[in-house]
Structures are given as C-alpha cells and as structure tokens.
Scaffold this active site. Sequence first.
Site, PDB file in Angstrom:
ATOM      1  N   ASP A  13       0.812  -1.223   0.000  1.00 45.57           N
ATOM      2  CA  ASP A  13       0.000   0.000   0.000  1.00 45.57           C
ATOM      3  C   ASP A  13       0.844   1.271   0.000  1.00 45.57           C
ATOM      4  O   ASP A  13       0.443   2.296   0.555  1.00 45.57           O
ATOM      5  CB  ASP A  13      -0.972   0.009   1.199  1.00 45.57           C
ATOM      6  CG  ASP A  13      -1.891  -1.194   1.179  1.00 45.57           C
ATOM      7  OD1 ASP A  13      -2.265  -1.624   0.077  1.00 45.57           O
ATOM      8  OD2 ASP A  13      -2.225  -1.696   2.269  1.00 45.57           O
ATOM      9  N   LYS A  16       1.868   2.040  -5.084  1.00 52.66           N
ATOM     10  CA  LYS A  16       2.437   1.460  -6.318  1.00 52.66           C
ATOM     11  C   LYS A  16       1.511   1.674  -7.511  1.00 52.66           C
ATOM     12  O   LYS A  16       1.966   1.944  -8.619  1.00 52.66           O
ATOM     13  CB  LYS A  16       2.671  -0.058  -6.132  1.00 52.66           C
ATOM     14  CG  LYS A  16       3.674  -0.382  -5.040  1.00 52.66           C
ATOM     15  CD  LYS A  16       3.778  -1.887  -4.818  1.00 52.66           C
ATOM     16  CE  LYS A  16       2.521  -2.503  -4.270  1.00 52.66           C
ATOM     17  NZ  LYS A  16       2.143  -2.099  -2.909  1.00 52.66           N
ATOM     18  N   GLY A  40      -4.514  -4.403  -3.759  1.00 50.74           N
ATOM     19  CA  GLY A  40      -5.520  -3.385  -4.041  1.00 50.74           C
ATOM     20  C   GLY A  40      -4.780  -2.117  -4.417  1.00 50.74           C
ATOM     21  O   GLY A  40      -4.088  -1.541  -3.586  1.00 50.74           O
ATOM     22  N   HIS A  41      -4.881  -1.733  -5.676  1.00 46.56           N
ATOM     23  CA  HIS A  41      -4.136  -0.572  -6.171  1.00 46.56           C
ATOM     24  C   HIS A  41      -5.137   0.501  -6.595  1.00 46.56           C
ATOM     25  O   HIS A  41      -5.917   0.297  -7.518  1.00 46.56           O
ATOM     26  CB  HIS A  41      -3.238  -0.978  -7.348  1.00 46.56           C
ATOM     27  CG  HIS A  41      -2.226  -2.022  -6.982  1.00 46.56           C
ATOM     28  ND1 HIS A  41      -1.427  -2.663  -7.885  1.00 46.56           N
ATOM     29  CD2 HIS A  41      -1.874  -2.532  -5.776  1.00 46.56           C
ATOM     30  CE1 HIS A  41      -0.634  -3.519  -7.255  1.00 46.56           C
ATOM     31  NE2 HIS A  41      -0.894  -3.465  -5.968  1.00 46.56           N
ATOM     32  N   GLN A 223       2.013  -6.023  -3.195  1.00 46.51           N
ATOM     33  CA  GLN A 223       2.512  -6.152  -1.809  1.00 46.51           C
ATOM     34  C   GLN A 223       3.809  -5.352  -1.637  1.00 46.51           C
ATOM     35  O   GLN A 223       3.990  -4.361  -2.317  1.00 46.51           O
ATOM     36  CB  GLN A 223       2.712  -7.636  -1.434  1.00 46.51           C
ATOM     37  CG  GLN A 223       1.405  -8.401  -1.274  1.00 46.51           C
ATOM     38  CD  GLN A 223       0.812  -8.896  -2.572  1.00 46.51           C
ATOM     39  OE1 GLN A 223       1.485  -9.524  -3.362  1.00 46.51           O
ATOM     40  NE2 GLN A 223      -0.448  -8.619  -2.807  1.00 46.51           N
TER      41      GLN A 223
HETATM   42  P1  GDP Z   1      -0.696   0.241  -3.555  1.00 43.63           P
HETATM   43  O1  GDP Z   1      -1.309  -1.001  -3.041  1.00 43.63           O
HETATM   44  O2  GDP Z   1       0.777   0.319  -3.299  1.00 43.63           O
HETATM   45  O3  GDP Z   1      -1.033   0.531  -4.996  1.00 43.63           O
HETATM   46  O4  GDP Z   1      -1.333   1.420  -2.703  1.00 43.63           O
HETATM   47  P2  GDP Z   1      -2.914   1.616  -2.378  1.00 43.63           P
HETATM   48  O5  GDP Z   1      -3.585   2.079  -3.618  1.00 43.63           O
HETATM   49  O6  GDP Z   1      -3.448   0.441  -1.667  1.00 43.63           O
HETATM   50  O7  GDP Z   1      -2.831   2.771  -1.301  1.00 43.63           O
HETATM   51  C1  GDP Z   1      -2.266   4.008  -1.600  1.00 43.63           C
HETATM   52  C2  GDP Z   1      -3.332   5.107  -1.430  1.00 43.63           C
HETATM   53  O8  GDP Z   1      -2.686   6.359  -1.374  1.00 43.63           O
HETATM   54  C3  GDP Z   1      -4.312   5.204  -2.584  1.00 43.63           C
HETATM   55  O9  GDP Z   1      -5.572   5.553  -2.067  1.00 43.63           O
HETATM   56  C4  GDP Z   1      -3.757   6.336  -3.461  1.00 43.63           C
HETATM   57  O10 GDP Z   1      -4.777   7.043  -4.154  1.00 43.63           O
HETATM   58  C5  GDP Z   1      -3.160   7.219  -2.403  1.00 43.63           C
HETATM   59  N1  GDP Z   1      -1.956   7.962  -2.850  1.00 43.63           N
HETATM   60  C6  GDP Z   1      -0.950   7.545  -3.657  1.00 43.63           C
HETATM   61  N2  GDP Z   1       0.011   8.496  -3.751  1.00 43.63           N
HETATM   62  C7  GDP Z   1      -0.417   9.534  -2.997  1.00 43.63           C
HETATM   63  C8  GDP Z   1       0.165  10.799  -2.652  1.00 43.63           C
HETATM   64  O11 GDP Z   1       1.250  11.158  -3.070  1.00 43.63           O
HETATM   65  N3  GDP Z   1      -0.568  11.587  -1.795  1.00 43.63           N
HETATM   66  C9  GDP Z   1      -1.795  11.209  -1.297  1.00 43.63           C
HETATM   67  N4  GDP Z   1      -2.421  12.049  -0.470  1.00 43.63           N
HETATM   68  N5  GDP Z   1      -2.346  10.026  -1.591  1.00 43.63           N
HETATM   69  C10 GDP Z   1      -1.661   9.198  -2.414  1.00 43.63           C
HETATM   70  P1  IMO Z   2      -0.907  -4.194  -2.248  1.00 45.21           P
HETATM   71  O1  IMO Z   2      -0.478  -4.708  -3.588  1.00 45.21           O
HETATM   72  C1  IMO Z   2      -0.999  -4.634   2.071  1.00 45.21           C
HETATM   73  C2  IMO Z   2      -1.039  -8.713   3.649  1.00 45.21           C
HETATM   74  C3  IMO Z   2      -2.279  -9.164   4.362  1.00 45.21           C
HETATM   75  C4  IMO Z   2      -1.664 -10.108   5.384  1.00 45.21           C
HETATM   76  C5  IMO Z   2      -0.546 -10.776   4.593  1.00 45.21           C
HETATM   77  C6  IMO Z   2      -0.915 -12.123   3.999  1.00 45.21           C
HETATM   78  O2  IMO Z   2      -2.193  -3.460  -2.260  1.00 45.21           O
HETATM   79  O3  IMO Z   2       0.222  -3.438  -1.607  1.00 45.21           O
HETATM   80  P2  IMO Z   2      -2.428 -12.836   1.946  1.00 45.21           P
HETATM   81  O4  IMO Z   2      -3.893 -12.626   1.683  1.00 45.21           O
HETATM   82  O5  IMO Z   2      -1.541 -12.243   0.902  1.00 45.21           O
HETATM   83  O6  IMO Z   2      -2.086 -14.261   2.237  1.00 45.21           O
HETATM   84  O7  IMO Z   2      -2.152 -12.046   3.316  1.00 45.21           O
HETATM   85  O8  IMO Z   2      -0.230  -9.874   3.533  1.00 45.21           O
HETATM   86  N1  IMO Z   2      -1.249  -8.197   2.284  1.00 45.21           N
HETATM   87  C7  IMO Z   2      -1.190  -6.906   1.954  1.00 45.21           C
HETATM   88  N2  IMO Z   2      -1.027  -5.811   2.724  1.00 45.21           N
HETATM   89  N3  IMO Z   2      -1.098  -4.497   0.734  1.00 45.21           N
HETATM   90  C8  IMO Z   2      -1.238  -5.588  -0.054  1.00 45.21           C
HETATM   91  O9  IMO Z   2      -1.195  -5.528  -1.398  1.00 45.21           O
HETATM   92  C9  IMO Z   2      -1.340  -6.862   0.560  1.00 45.21           C
HETATM   93  N4  IMO Z   2      -1.505  -8.124   0.090  1.00 45.21           N
HETATM   94  C10 IMO Z   2      -1.428  -8.930   1.156  1.00 45.21           C
HETATM   95  O10 IMO Z   2      -2.936  -8.083   4.973  1.00 45.21           O
HETATM   96  O11 IMO Z   2      -1.070  -9.371   6.422  1.00 45.21           O
HETATM   97 MG    MG Z   3      -2.871  -1.615  -1.830  1.00 42.72          MG
END
Ligand code: GDP
Ligand code: IMO
Ligand code: MG
Length: 431
Positions: A13, A16, A40-41, A223
């Site tokens: 999270d 990415k 979840g992106h 991840q």
């Molecule tokens: P990922 O799993 O690495 O793709 O990250 P997620 O999408 O799960 O979580 C990142 C969250 O931060 C998302 O809701 C993005 O919209 C938000 N985000 C990404 N870059 C920025 C930033 O530079 N500033 C802010 N405020 N939000 C950001």
């Molecule tokens: P993105 O791509 C954050 C965590 C789960 C749990 C552990 C194992 O959005 O960064 P799993 O279901 O993979 O066997 O769970 O890994 N986890 C993540 N945490 N971002 C993710 O993906 C994750 N994918 C798995 O919360 O701790």
């Molecule tokens: Mg994510």
Amino acid sequence: MATVVLVGTQWGDEGKGKVTDYLAAKADIVVRYQGGNNAGHTVVVGEEVFRLHLIPSGILYPDKICVIGNGVVIDPAVLINELDALAAREVPTARLVISERAHVILPYHRYLDELEEDKKGAGKIGTTRRGIGPAYVDKVGRVGVRMIDLLDTETLRRKIRQNLEDKNHLFSRVFGAEPLDADAITRDYERYAGRLAPLVADVSILLHEAIDQGKNILFEGAQGTLLDVDHGTYPYVTSSNPTAAAAALGAGIGPTKIDRVVGVCKAYTTRVGEGPFPTELRGEMADRIRERGGEYGTTTGRPRRCGWLDAVIVRYAARINGLDFLAVTKLDVLTGLDTLRICRGYRYGGQLLTEFPASLSVLAGAEPVYDELPGWDEDISGVRLYEDLPPRAQDYLERITELTGVPVALVGVGTRRSQMLVRHDVFGQGK
Ligand code: GDP
Ligand code: IMO
Ligand code: MG
C-alpha cells in the site's frame, strides 16, 4: 528505452498503483508478476477512482498492453468482474494478456484460507482471505491448476476432482467443515474458461519480442518487500515474492533483461494484518495519519496500522531489490506536523541494530531510534517542482536518501496524476 521494475519497499500500500499509472504514460507494456487479488491498487484519473486488484494499473491508458505473468495467481471470477467493471466505465480491456502458466485460485483455496485463519485464532496472519496462500501451496505442491489447464475441460475436471478428494477429507476431518462439490466448481470454471480463453497466451514470448524491439516495459509489483515470503517478516508475509528478482521469474524473462528498479516508499509506514511493526504509532498521532492519508485497505477495508517512516526497512529494501531510485509517496499527508521522526536503527539488548533482523522476538523487543526533523506547514499539494517544496520538506526527502543510500526520483503530493514531482526520468537513461 528500458525495462523498469517497481516494487513496494514497506508492507504494501505504498502507492504502487498510482506510481505505475504515472510511469505507464511512458511504457508500452505493464506487467504484473506475482500475488493475486490480495493486492488493491487505487488509481485516480480525473474525477474517477479505480481500484484494481489483478489487472495492471496500465489498463487506464487506451494504448498500453497489460500482462498478467505466470507468477500471478488468478481468481477467474474476480478477474472477469474486474474486466466487466472497467468495461462498464468505458475502459477498453482487450489489451490484456494472461500467461497460460499462471495458476488459478479455486473455491477450495478461499475456503481453506478462511478455515486456517479462523483455526489460528489469535495467532492468525490476518490474510486477505482471498485464497492466495493455499493457491501458492498447491503450485509448489505440484497439484495446481494453471490457466492452460483451465482451458482444457478434461484436465480441469480431473484436477478438480483429484484435488477435492484430498481437500474434502481435510475440510471434514481436520476442520469439521462441509465438503465442496467438484461438479459445481467444474461447471463454473468451464464458464470462466470460455470467457478468458481469448486473452490467454505465452507471455514470455511477447515480452522477449518487445524487449528486442526496444520497448519500454514496466513491471508492477504487488505487496511489498517486508511481505516477501523469503525476505519479509515471516510468517507474517504473503505467499509470493514481491521483490524485484521475482519480476524475471514471474514474467518469463532473464534477470539480465531488467534495467532498473524503483522502490515505492510511503513518507510514513503502514501495515494491514498482523505481525511486527517497530515504528507503529497508537493513539492520536496514528489516527491523524490514518485519517489524513485515507489509510483503509483497498481490498478488505480494514484500518491500516500507521507509524513513522522506518529507514531501516527501506535501506533493507534497497539491498534486497537493488533499488536505483525511490518514489516517495504521500508527502502531503505529513504537512502540518510539528516534528517528524525517521527511524534509523533499533535498540535491542543494549545494542544498536542498523540491519533489519530476521528474528521475530528481536523485532518484538526492538525499540526504534529516531532522527527528529522539523515539519512544514505550507500546503504542498499544488507544488509541481521539487525546488518549490518548502526547505523542510526537501530536508525530509534528503534525509531519506542519506539514510537509505537511494536517490529520490519521484515525489507524490496528492492522489492525482498531476500531483507528482519528477527529478529523474526512470525510463530515459538506457541500460
Ligand atoms: P498500492 O497497493 O501500493 O497501490 O497502494 P494503495 O492504492 O493500496 O494505497 C495508496 C493510497 O494512497 C491510494 O488511495 C492512493 O490514491 C493514495 N496515494 C498515492 N500516492 C499519494 C500521494 O502522493 N498523496 C496522497 N495524499 N495520496 C496518495
Ligand atoms: P498491495 O499490492 C498490504 C497482507 C495481508 C496479510 C498478509 C498475507 O495493495 O500493496 P495474503 O492474503 O496475501 O495471504 O495475506 O499480507 N497483504 C497486503 N497488505 N497491501 C497488499 O497488497 C497486501 N496483500 C497482502 O494483509 O497481512
Ligand atoms: Mg494496496
């Protein structure tokens, strides 16, 4: 022209999806190489918010080829839903190519993920319960179903029947749970096969041709480094390798074909699920970061645990992944804090540890040693040039580079595509 791997440097999270979407403007092909719909992106384009779980974040451009590599585990129902949801929003998806060697998540994987987590009780991993771990277990155990098997009705039927013979014993005898029906599963999966068949191909050949033609290829990790099954906080990890070397393995290219590695690093740290987190905050400061940063899981909606930036883990990620650059995201979330902290080591048993320890008990007792830096009050969400950031925000970024040894190429100051500051062109430097 280059091949660039983008990885998470923390516990996932990091942003990415957003960085992939930003860099995809310059890429010809975007590839997912591991994980599944545990990812979840979130990507914001204009007024629209897209949440992608399996499809690479490059899909939001009309002209990019998107690839799901052999290293990914695919829940076909989820993939079809994601395709339909994108189509309903007028995002064309015919440019998706799925590896015939990718493994398939079946209902018994999801069921087992649930049962195992529930059985562990307080000792649970806190998985996303999407069946990811059990699907990788079957892959390594040589009983998995690959996309190519999904397309071959006889093989599919046989494998599901054989696997359920064993798994139904496990469900009823070990977990006291109901068995599953092989015929019903087979019927559903035949339907999915019909739908996905036109997208399935030999991804390795496609990527080799693209590399020979000098195309820009972006590998989108899911991840993060600390969730890597080899290098993360085992057993509180995911069941794949999110780190950069896995891009080669999970897409069918040789490691010599990777030109550059970019680590995505959130300006603070978060974690979902159980497991060690030395710089975790509790109380008011954690709540503030969570609310300001919208730190709730994209996949499960769980509140993310929040803490200060941990440079020990990012430096570790630099080593494990061979990082060339960092993309620092969510710097805007730290605006308005008087003092910022960055962890540069852990105190444990009278010693200062500067390398990330493997032992969970050491991690549990590790006390972070912090550098303190003054914060800034200026709204930075409208800043577009690094030089226009307040000096204290620049100091914060420079300290990250000092502590990790990795230059910062990109800085995120908001969720939108435009809210990105660029210092280095990660595609533009050849090999
Ligand atoms: P990922 O799993 O690495 O793709 O990250 P997620 O999408 O799960 O979580 C990142 C969250 O931060 C998302 O809701 C993005 O919209 C938000 N985000 C990404 N870059 C920025 C930033 O530079 N500033 C802010 N405020 N939000 C950001
Ligand atoms: P993105 O791509 C954050 C965590 C789960 C749990 C552990 C194992 O959005 O960064 P799993 O279901 O993979 O066997 O769970 O890994 N986890 C993540 N945490 N971002 C993710 O993906 C994750 N994918 C798995 O919360 O701790
Ligand atoms: Mg994510």
